[in-house]
Write a protein that holds these residues in place. Structure first.
Motif: not given
Length: 451
Positions: A92-97, A145-148
């Motif tokens: 769902t959210l690849p960015n681990g940080e 902040g990271v979803t469209v």
């Protein structure tokens, strides 16, 4: 004190200050170090658990928070967290940080919510709910902040609105109270919530989430705004509920202001004694050497290290706290009195420790049992402060009770070193000393109000 000033004047004559400083540096390099050959201590016999518990944080606001209000705060946390996927996977959210921050903040919000039970004093409960809302808003703000489809600015109220609400609430404080001491204890912490938000959190062009490129910082900014909004709501509620409980309310702003100025004058006089004549940075630290004429101990002796640590704490707060020194006039009298009383107690504690250093006391525990005895004395002194009938004394206790956490944790760890044990011992000695001095300060304030 006259001797100290005379010495400084003598050094100043003929440019001897520079020579004295150079000589001092040379001597410091050759000075024996306490920890090069410390006294022996039976580490295995030092207690790691104690029967006497740390006193509970005392109640400052003499009203309860209604169940409907606690339910509303808890519901706000749940509603904030609702948009987050659970579980939040790498697919769902690849960015681990980013994923880690969302998960960490969501977990922290739920933990803070569980800790916000009805047994907490009202001010502590308000702080826990504000913390829970901060964590929750940070999590969902980061996600937005990271979803469209996400909009971080829609998570919480905008910065300008919250800033205005905090300012409006602050203008109503301090309100009437049972007496000035009660007013200081009730309104001081609430004033400080709003004052700090205006001076530190909701300031500058980057205070809000708008325009931030980093989703981690965006989420944290959303959390800051939500926390202050929570304080606004809690402060208004506690203010109104306390006022409604008063049978014979009296205005307290001017008495609080006058007493803060009296204590501030005492602090200013002591600062000038420590700095000597001609300083233009009276709130800066004068260094621990200013507290005694002669230091018969090595610089790293436990008592000298304690003085340095306590000195740092004192002046780190003094730089920003609304303490009325010289011509400075604080805007918020309840906060001014509480923070000035805290500074006065700390200065008295510093003087007491410096006196022991001049007497040659290293504050190294005489034996293993001395550590437990020092803790018992600290607990007894702190309990006396926390259980006082003087509301200002109880407020001061809330500032010192957290000091038990570090030494208790050090002694509870597996195989603490001799140095860790000595540091814990000196911290217990400091707690005993500063809480005793805090009682003296609180009693002097009560006497001034009664005169």
């Amino acid at each position: 004190m006259t001797q100290r000033l005379t010495r400084r004047e003598a050094l100043a004559a003929g440019g001897a200050v520079a020579l004295g400083a150079l000589a001092g540096c040379s001597e410091a390099g050759d000075e024996p170090r306490f920890w090069d050959d410390p006294p022996s201590l039976d580490v295995g016999s030092v207690p790691s658990e104690f029967d006497a518990p740390v006193p509970e944080r005392p109640r400052l606001v003499p009203v309860d928070v209604e169940p409907r209000v606690t339910a509303a705060f808890a519901d706000r946390v749940d509603r904030l967290l609702a948009p987050l996927p659970e579980p939040l996977t790498a697919e769902t959210l690849p960015n681990g940080e980013v994923r880690e921050q969302i998960g960490r903040e969501r977990t922290a919000a739920r933990e803070a919510l569980r800790e916000s039970d009805a047994s907490l004093p009202p001010l502590k409960a308000a702080e826990r709910y504000a913390t829970a809302r901060d964590y929750a808003a940070t999590a969902v703000g980061t996600w937005a902040g990271v979803t469209v489809e996400g909009d971080p600015e829609a998570v919480a109220a905008d910065v300008g609105t919250v800033r205005r609400r905090a300012a409006d609430a602050l203008e109503t404080l301090p309100g009437s109270a049972a007496d000035p001491l009660a007013g200081a204890a009730v309104y001081g912490p609430i004033e400080r919530w709003y004052d700090e938000s205006q001076r530190r959190t909701l300031v500058g062009g980057n205070a809000g989430p708008g325009g931030r490129a980093n989703p981690l910082r965006t989420g944290e900014s959303v959390g800051d705004v939500e926390r202050i909004q929570s304080y606004v709501e809690a402060g208004r509620y506690l203010r109104d509920r306390y006022r409604a409980s008063l049978a014979d309310p009296v205005p307290v702003a001017e008495p609080l202001r006058r007493e803060a100025e009296r204590l501030g004058t005492e602090i200013g006089d002591r600062l000038r004694e420590l700095h000597g004549e001609g300083t233009d940075r009276i709130r800066s630290t004068p260094g621990d050497e200013a507290f005694f004429d002669e230091r018969p101990l090595a610089r790293d002796a436990p008592s000298v290290s304690l003085l340095s640590t306590a000195l740092y704490r004192t002046f780190e707060d003094l730089r920003f706290d609304p303490v009325p020194v010289d011509d400075y006039e604080p805007d918020h009298p309840a906060t001014a009195l509480t923070r000035t009383a805290l500074a006065r107690a700390r200065f008295r504690g510093l003087d007491a420790v410096a006196s022991r250093i001049e007497d040659g006391e290293t504050m190294f525990p005489a034996n293993a049992a001395a550590v437990g005895e020092a803790r018992n004395a600290a607990v007894e002194s702190a309990a006396s402060l926390a259980g006082s009938g003087n509301p200002l004394a109880r407020w001061l206790a809330t500032e010192f009770l957290p000091l038990f956490e570090e030494p208790d944790g050090a002694l509870g760890a597996s195989e603490p070193s001799v140095r860790q044990i000595a540091e814990a011992y000196t911290e217990y000695r400091w707690i005993e000393t500063v809480t005793r001095e805090a009682r003296t300060v609180a009693e002097s304030v009560a006497a001034a109000f009664d005169s």
